[in-house]
Design a protein around this motif. Sequence first.
Motif, PDB file in Angstrom:
ATOM      1  N   UNK A  63      35.875  87.453  77.682  1.00 19.61           N
ATOM      2  CA  UNK A  63      36.397  86.936  76.417  1.00 19.61           C
ATOM      3  C   UNK A  63      36.436  87.972  75.300  1.00 19.61           C
ATOM      4  N   UNK A  64      35.844  89.147  75.546  1.00 15.70           N
ATOM      5  CA  UNK A  64      35.838  90.186  74.509  1.00 15.70           C
ATOM      6  C   UNK A  64      35.552  91.536  75.159  1.00 15.70           C
ATOM      7  N   UNK A  65      35.746  92.605  74.404  1.00 12.56           N
ATOM      8  CA  UNK A  65      35.372  93.930  74.853  1.00 12.56           C
ATOM      9  C   UNK A  65      36.052  94.372  76.134  1.00 12.56           C
ATOM     10  N   UNK A  66      35.286  95.051  76.988  1.00  9.87           N
ATOM     11  CA  UNK A  66      35.824  95.580  78.233  1.00  9.87           C
ATOM     12  C   UNK A  66      36.349  94.453  79.120  1.00  9.87           C
ATOM     13  N   UNK A  67      35.620  93.366  79.192  1.00  8.25           N
ATOM     14  CA  UNK A  67      36.062  92.243  80.028  1.00  8.25           C
ATOM     15  C   UNK A  67      37.422  91.711  79.615  1.00  8.25           C
ATOM     16  N   UNK A  68      37.668  91.656  78.325  1.00  7.89           N
ATOM     17  CA  UNK A  68      38.967  91.190  77.829  1.00  7.89           C
ATOM     18  C   UNK A  68      40.065  92.172  78.222  1.00  7.89           C
ATOM     19  N   UNK A  69      39.768  93.462  78.177  1.00 13.84           N
ATOM     20  CA  UNK A  69      40.743  94.452  78.613  1.00 13.84           C
ATOM     21  C   UNK A  69      41.067  94.316  80.087  1.00 13.84           C
ATOM     22  N   UNK A  70      40.053  94.024  80.898  1.00 13.76           N
ATOM     23  CA  UNK A  70      40.279  93.789  82.326  1.00 13.76           C
ATOM     24  C   UNK A  70      41.180  92.572  82.512  1.00 13.76           C
ATOM     25  N   UNK A  71      40.901  91.519  81.758  1.00 15.49           N
ATOM     26  CA  UNK A  71      41.722  90.311  81.839  1.00 15.49           C
ATOM     27  C   UNK A  71      43.165  90.599  81.450  1.00 15.49           C
ATOM     28  N   UNK A 110      40.984  88.393 101.694  1.00 13.59           N
ATOM     29  CA  UNK A 110      41.165  89.696 101.051  1.00 13.59           C
ATOM     30  C   UNK A 110      40.272  89.755  99.814  1.00 13.59           C
ATOM     31  N   UNK A 111      39.063  89.235  99.953  1.00 19.32           N
ATOM     32  CA  UNK A 111      38.150  89.130  98.825  1.00 19.32           C
ATOM     33  C   UNK A 111      37.744  90.478  98.264  1.00 19.32           C
ATOM     34  N   UNK A 112      37.752  90.554  96.949  1.00 19.53           N
ATOM     35  CA  UNK A 112      37.373  91.782  96.255  1.00 19.53           C
ATOM     36  C   UNK A 112      36.354  91.440  95.162  1.00 19.53           C
ATOM     37  N   UNK A 113      35.286  92.223  95.109  1.00 18.18           N
ATOM     38  CA  UNK A 113      34.324  92.130  94.012  1.00 18.18           C
ATOM     39  C   UNK A 113      34.291  93.484  93.324  1.00 18.18           C
ATOM     40  N   UNK A 114      34.442  93.461  92.001  1.00 18.20           N
ATOM     41  CA  UNK A 114      34.355  94.693  91.212  1.00 18.20           C
ATOM     42  C   UNK A 114      33.316  94.473  90.116  1.00 18.20           C
ATOM     43  N   UNK A 115      32.274  95.291  90.127  1.00 17.80           N
ATOM     44  CA  UNK A 115      31.214  95.202  89.127  1.00 17.80           C
ATOM     45  C   UNK A 115      31.495  96.174  87.995  1.00 17.80           C
ATOM     46  N   UNK A 171      40.226  98.297  83.010  1.00 17.60           N
ATOM     47  CA  UNK A 171      40.988  97.279  83.726  1.00 17.60           C
ATOM     48  C   UNK A 171      41.854  97.870  84.815  1.00 17.60           C
ATOM     49  N   UNK A 172      42.463  99.011  84.549  1.00 17.66           N
ATOM     50  CA  UNK A 172      43.307  99.646  85.558  1.00 17.66           C
ATOM     51  C   UNK A 172      42.496 100.092  86.768  1.00 17.66           C
ATOM     52  N   UNK A 173      41.279 100.578  86.531  1.00 18.29           N
ATOM     53  CA  UNK A 173      40.407 100.964  87.643  1.00 18.29           C
ATOM     54  C   UNK A 173      40.030  99.740  88.470  1.00 18.29           C
ATOM     55  N   UNK A 174      39.709  98.649  87.787  1.00 22.55           N
ATOM     56  CA  UNK A 174      39.381  97.401  88.492  1.00 22.55           C
ATOM     57  C   UNK A 174      40.578  96.906  89.289  1.00 22.55           C
TER      58      UNK A 174
END
Length: 254
Positions: free
Chosen positions: A16-24, A130-135, A217-220
């Motif tokens: 909802x904010x910060x890096x996570x929002x950029x990933x979204x 095709x499950x993917x987890x990105x931390x 986000x692009x890396x994820x």
Amino acid sequence: MFTSLAGRSVVITGGTKGIGKGIARVFAGVGAKVLVVGRDEDAGKATARELGVSHLSADVTRAEDCARIARTAAERHGGVDVLCASGGVFPGRRLTDMTEADIDAVVGVNLKGTMLCVQACLAPLQASGRGRVVLTSSITGPLTGYPGWSHYGASRAAQLGFMRTAAMELAPKGITINAVLPGNILTERLAAQGEDYLRGLRAAIPVGRLGTAEDIGNACLFLATDEAAYITGTSLVVDGGQILPESPEALGLM
């Protein structure tokens, strides 16, 4: 040419904010069905409106909330193809002043929250085929240190220890798990420190700029693609070369 991720179900904690929002923003931009998760209801609603994604208020330190995240993604988007575990907190506190509650709060979100979210999403990730987890970890802890962040650094380093063993357990289920390690990223919180502070940070980065949340986000996004299916249990540093100089003087020799 990468396989399109349009239509895939992507869960982003801390989205909802910060890096996570950029990933979204990045995943929404390629047509994925995105569910952003955060504790701040107002921030979640605002992000959902801005990005055209779905939102859920939840606390990743609670197993029942993590199970609700997985159920909601299944109900709204048909399952979980990608889990981006990006929830994190980083309150500064020196060891001399750090309390047990400080440690519990940081480790609870950054490490325990990561583990609970991965655990809760295992069944739909496996069903995806095709499950993917990105931390989202950090350079702080795994690679560098910073005064006042010993609890934070410990939690981020521990994420990678979890990831390596989880990668072996999840591989037979067709799920990969990797981590992105951001350097200094220009989020709302960092921008609030002022231009003088930001100028000093930029001066220490070989590429000459701070990263954006979309850089992470692009890396994820790459690690979530079909083309990254043979990559698991590894970490990708995204820091503009921040950790490379042996000393500040090295940058003056470029």
